[in-house]
Write a protein that holds these residues in place. Structure first.
Motif, mmCIF file in Angstrom:
data_model
loop_
_atom_site.group_PDB
_atom_site.id
_atom_site.type_symbol
_atom_site.label_atom_id
_atom_site.label_comp_id
_atom_site.label_asym_id
_atom_site.label_seq_id
_atom_site.Cartn_x
_atom_site.Cartn_y
_atom_site.Cartn_z
ATOM 1 N N HIS A 74 0.684 -1.229 0.005
ATOM 2 C CA HIS A 74 0.118 -0.095 -0.111
ATOM 3 C C HIS A 74 0.984 1.163 0.030
ATOM 4 O O HIS A 74 1.939 0.954 0.439
ATOM 5 C CB HIS A 74 -0.854 0.158 1.199
ATOM 6 C CG HIS A 74 -0.214 -0.108 2.531
ATOM 7 N ND1 HIS A 74 0.093 1.081 3.159
ATOM 8 C CD2 HIS A 74 0.386 -0.981 3.194
ATOM 9 C CE1 HIS A 74 0.830 0.664 4.412
ATOM 10 N NE2 HIS A 74 0.907 -0.651 4.408
ATOM 11 N N ASP A 85 6.998 1.694 5.181
ATOM 12 C CA ASP A 85 5.792 1.177 5.643
ATOM 13 C C ASP A 85 4.873 1.128 4.220
ATOM 14 O O ASP A 85 4.254 2.188 3.994
ATOM 15 C CB ASP A 85 4.955 1.563 6.756
ATOM 16 C CG ASP A 85 3.694 0.751 7.250
ATOM 17 O OD1 ASP A 85 3.567 -0.130 6.335
ATOM 18 O OD2 ASP A 85 3.182 1.034 8.279
ATOM 19 N N GLY A 86 4.600 0.103 3.628
ATOM 20 C CA GLY A 86 3.571 -0.280 2.436
ATOM 21 C C GLY A 86 4.459 0.225 0.989
ATOM 22 O O GLY A 86 4.402 -0.605 0.201
ATOM 23 N N GLU A 119 -5.153 1.042 3.447
ATOM 24 C CA GLU A 119 -4.612 -0.077 4.338
ATOM 25 C C GLU A 119 -4.642 0.375 5.751
ATOM 26 O O GLU A 119 -4.954 -0.299 6.507
ATOM 27 C CB GLU A 119 -3.295 -0.803 3.872
ATOM 28 C CG GLU A 119 -2.819 -1.941 4.370
ATOM 29 C CD GLU A 119 -2.191 -1.965 5.813
ATOM 30 O OE1 GLU A 119 -2.099 -2.708 6.701
ATOM 31 O OE2 GLU A 119 -1.679 -0.739 6.192
ATOM 32 N N GLU A 120 -3.942 1.549 5.873
ATOM 33 C CA GLU A 120 -3.838 2.057 7.325
ATOM 34 C C GLU A 120 -5.263 2.363 7.757
ATOM 35 O O GLU A 120 -5.512 2.578 9.093
ATOM 36 C CB GLU A 120 -2.977 3.189 7.378
ATOM 37 C CG GLU A 120 -1.510 2.832 7.030
ATOM 38 C CD GLU A 120 -0.677 1.847 7.758
ATOM 39 O OE1 GLU A 120 -1.298 1.517 8.860
ATOM 40 O OE2 GLU A 120 0.468 1.765 7.607
ATOM 41 N N HIS A 178 7.549 -6.435 3.201
ATOM 42 C CA HIS A 178 6.952 -5.435 4.063
ATOM 43 C C HIS A 178 8.210 -5.105 5.043
ATOM 44 O O HIS A 178 8.803 -6.137 5.137
ATOM 45 C CB HIS A 178 5.576 -5.611 4.561
ATOM 46 C CG HIS A 178 5.240 -4.506 5.442
ATOM 47 N ND1 HIS A 178 5.178 -4.120 6.511
ATOM 48 C CD2 HIS A 178 3.875 -3.937 4.698
ATOM 49 C CE1 HIS A 178 4.339 -2.845 6.592
ATOM 50 N NE2 HIS A 178 3.471 -2.825 5.555
ATOM 51 N N GLN A 181 8.277 -3.903 11.198
ATOM 52 C CA GLN A 181 7.531 -3.116 12.073
ATOM 53 C C GLN A 181 7.818 -3.533 13.564
ATOM 54 O O GLN A 181 7.106 -2.790 14.325
ATOM 55 C CB GLN A 181 6.057 -2.818 11.974
ATOM 56 C CG GLN A 181 5.808 -2.285 10.500
ATOM 57 C CD GLN A 181 4.436 -2.112 10.261
ATOM 58 O OE1 GLN A 181 3.628 -2.777 9.614
ATOM 59 N NE2 GLN A 181 4.052 -1.062 10.615
ATOM 60 N N HIS A 345 -1.835 -6.656 7.889
ATOM 61 C CA HIS A 345 -1.423 -6.238 6.532
ATOM 62 C C HIS A 345 -2.512 -6.732 5.474
ATOM 63 O O HIS A 345 -3.231 -7.697 5.754
ATOM 64 C CB HIS A 345 -0.235 -7.000 6.226
ATOM 65 C CG HIS A 345 1.047 -6.581 7.153
ATOM 66 N ND1 HIS A 345 1.677 -5.458 7.037
ATOM 67 C CD2 HIS A 345 1.634 -7.395 8.104
ATOM 68 C CE1 HIS A 345 2.446 -5.425 7.889
ATOM 69 N NE2 HIS A 345 2.859 -6.735 8.570
HETATM 70 ZN ZN ZN Z 1 1.708 -1.421 5.888
#
Ligand code: ZN
Length: 396
Positions: A74, A85-86, A119-120, A178, A181, A345
């Protein structure tokens, strides 16, 4: 500078905010700009690029026959988020196609790239709206009441056409690169993580009800302090999670009423979020929370109201794709760690419909959802190379 590194730099400039991070939310100008940039890159590589009815960017390399190998992630972010992230997963997918093109590969089945919208879920507290629409899991009743139809209309999209985003039936496998995190991969010293499962999540809003009274005149043994119930909950769930090992517990919000330094709290409200990637432990989470909080309420002489706020069971990722990713990593000379994902995810949505696999690169210091989010260029490139190898294997 590699193409992937240059793409990461370019994407990070779109929606760059004044606090050094990236802010791109569903159906905003910033995300539209990022989408337009991506569609140009997809077209340059000879893919058919389109914005689907849910706001997902889809790039299709229609080659060979059968179902597509879909690579995705994403481009939307949390507020003041990081640049990896994404975005890394989407740009690595571009890099994979670039490599296959450079090698003159003629895929025996289609290769698709998806940048899933929202996505978030930062703007409307939704989450994975794009991948869910892509999979035909449209929650129109819920989504319709959050201002989403209006936001879509402003972006030139029609809420009534959301269900038309369903394309999962044309997909045979899904792969997502990805950032982890979290700190597990970096601490292990392994280069890459092969994700075994995505953690299940369960959430509650709890309210303890006691009696507000004078903080100086009410003897300690006669108090019904609701916040004491909340405080005991924080520690009891933390200790239970530590003891069990394969779960997490978090109380992220807590408040006391009426809220005075000289008033015994008459009510306390808190959020409870418990997670586990193991189906057995996940099944035990609800009784654990209910029994723990009930026991605390009884001991403290408090009333208790408990309402569920979210429930997402754990999702196992495809064992065959785990093996394929591991083999691809070995062939690239990379070391791997099999590990669950503690974050949600798009892959967890796709995994209910098609075999899905995820590859993690380490996050420095375990930091994400922050401008400090960082993964070295070497790890990003290694991840993309391993992804390309895995895709080649799936193409036969
Ligand atoms: Zn993500």
């Amino acid at each position: 500078v590699s193409s992937l590194r240059a793409d990461l730099e370019a994407a990070a400039c779109i929606g760059a905010d004044e606090r050094g991070g990236v802010s791109r939310f569903a159906w905003t100008r910033e995300l539209a700009q990022a989408n337009a940039w991506l569609m140009e890159r997809l077209s340059e590589l000879g893919l058919t690029a389109e914005l689907d009815p849910a706001g997902n960017v889809l790039g299709r390399w229609e080659s060979g026959k059968g179902t597509a190998v879909l690579l995705g992630s994403h481009l939307d972010t949390v507020p003041n988020g990081g640049r990896f992230d994404g975005a890394l997963g989407v740009l690595a997918a571009l890099d994979v196609v670039r490599r296959l093109r450079a090698e003159g590969v003629e895929p025996r089945r289609p290769v698709w790239i998806a940048s899933f919208n929202d996505e978030e879920g930062a703007r409307f507290q939704t989450g994975m709206l794009g991948s869910r629409a892509f999979c035909g899991e449209c929650d129109l009743e819920d989504w319709g009441g959050r201002g989403i139809p209006e936001a879509m209309a402003e972006a030139g999209l029609d809420f009534a056409r959301l269900a038309g985003a369903r394309r999962v039936d044309e997909v045979g496998a899904y792969l997502e690169l990805h950032i982890e995190q979290g700190p597990v991969l970096e601490r292990s010293g392994a280069d890459l993580g092969v994700v075994t499962a995505i953690t299940g999540m369960l959430g509650f809003r709890a309210r303890f009800v006691g009696e507000a009274n004078h903080a100086g005149t009410t003897p300690m043994e006669h108090r019904r302090d609701a916040l004491a119930g909340g405080a005991r909950t924080v520690l009891a769930l933390r200790d239970a999670a530590r003891e069990r090992g394969d779960m997490t517990a978090n109380v992220g919000v807590i408040s006391a009423e009426p809220g005075g330094f000289n008033v015994v709290p008459g009510a306390a409200e808190l959020t409870v979020d418990v997670r586990s990637p193991s189906p057995e432990t996940y099944a035990a989470l609800e009784p654990l929370v209910r029994e723990t909080l009930s026991a605390i309420a009884a001991e403290e002489g408090l009333g208790l109201e408990l309402a569920e706020t979210h429930r997402k069971p754990p999702v196992a990722l495809d064992p065959g794709l785990q093996d394929a990713l591991e083999a691809a990593a070995r062939d690239e000379g990379a070391t791997t760690l099999r590990m669950p994902s503690g974050a949600g995810h798009d892959a967890m949505v796709l995994a209910h419909h098609v075999p899905a696999g995820m590859l993690f690169v380490p996050s420095r210091g375990g930091v994400s959802h922050s401008p400090a989010e960082f993964t070295s260029a070497e790890h990003c490139e290694l991840g993309a190379r391993v992804l390309a190898r895995a895709v080649r294997a799936l193409l036969g």
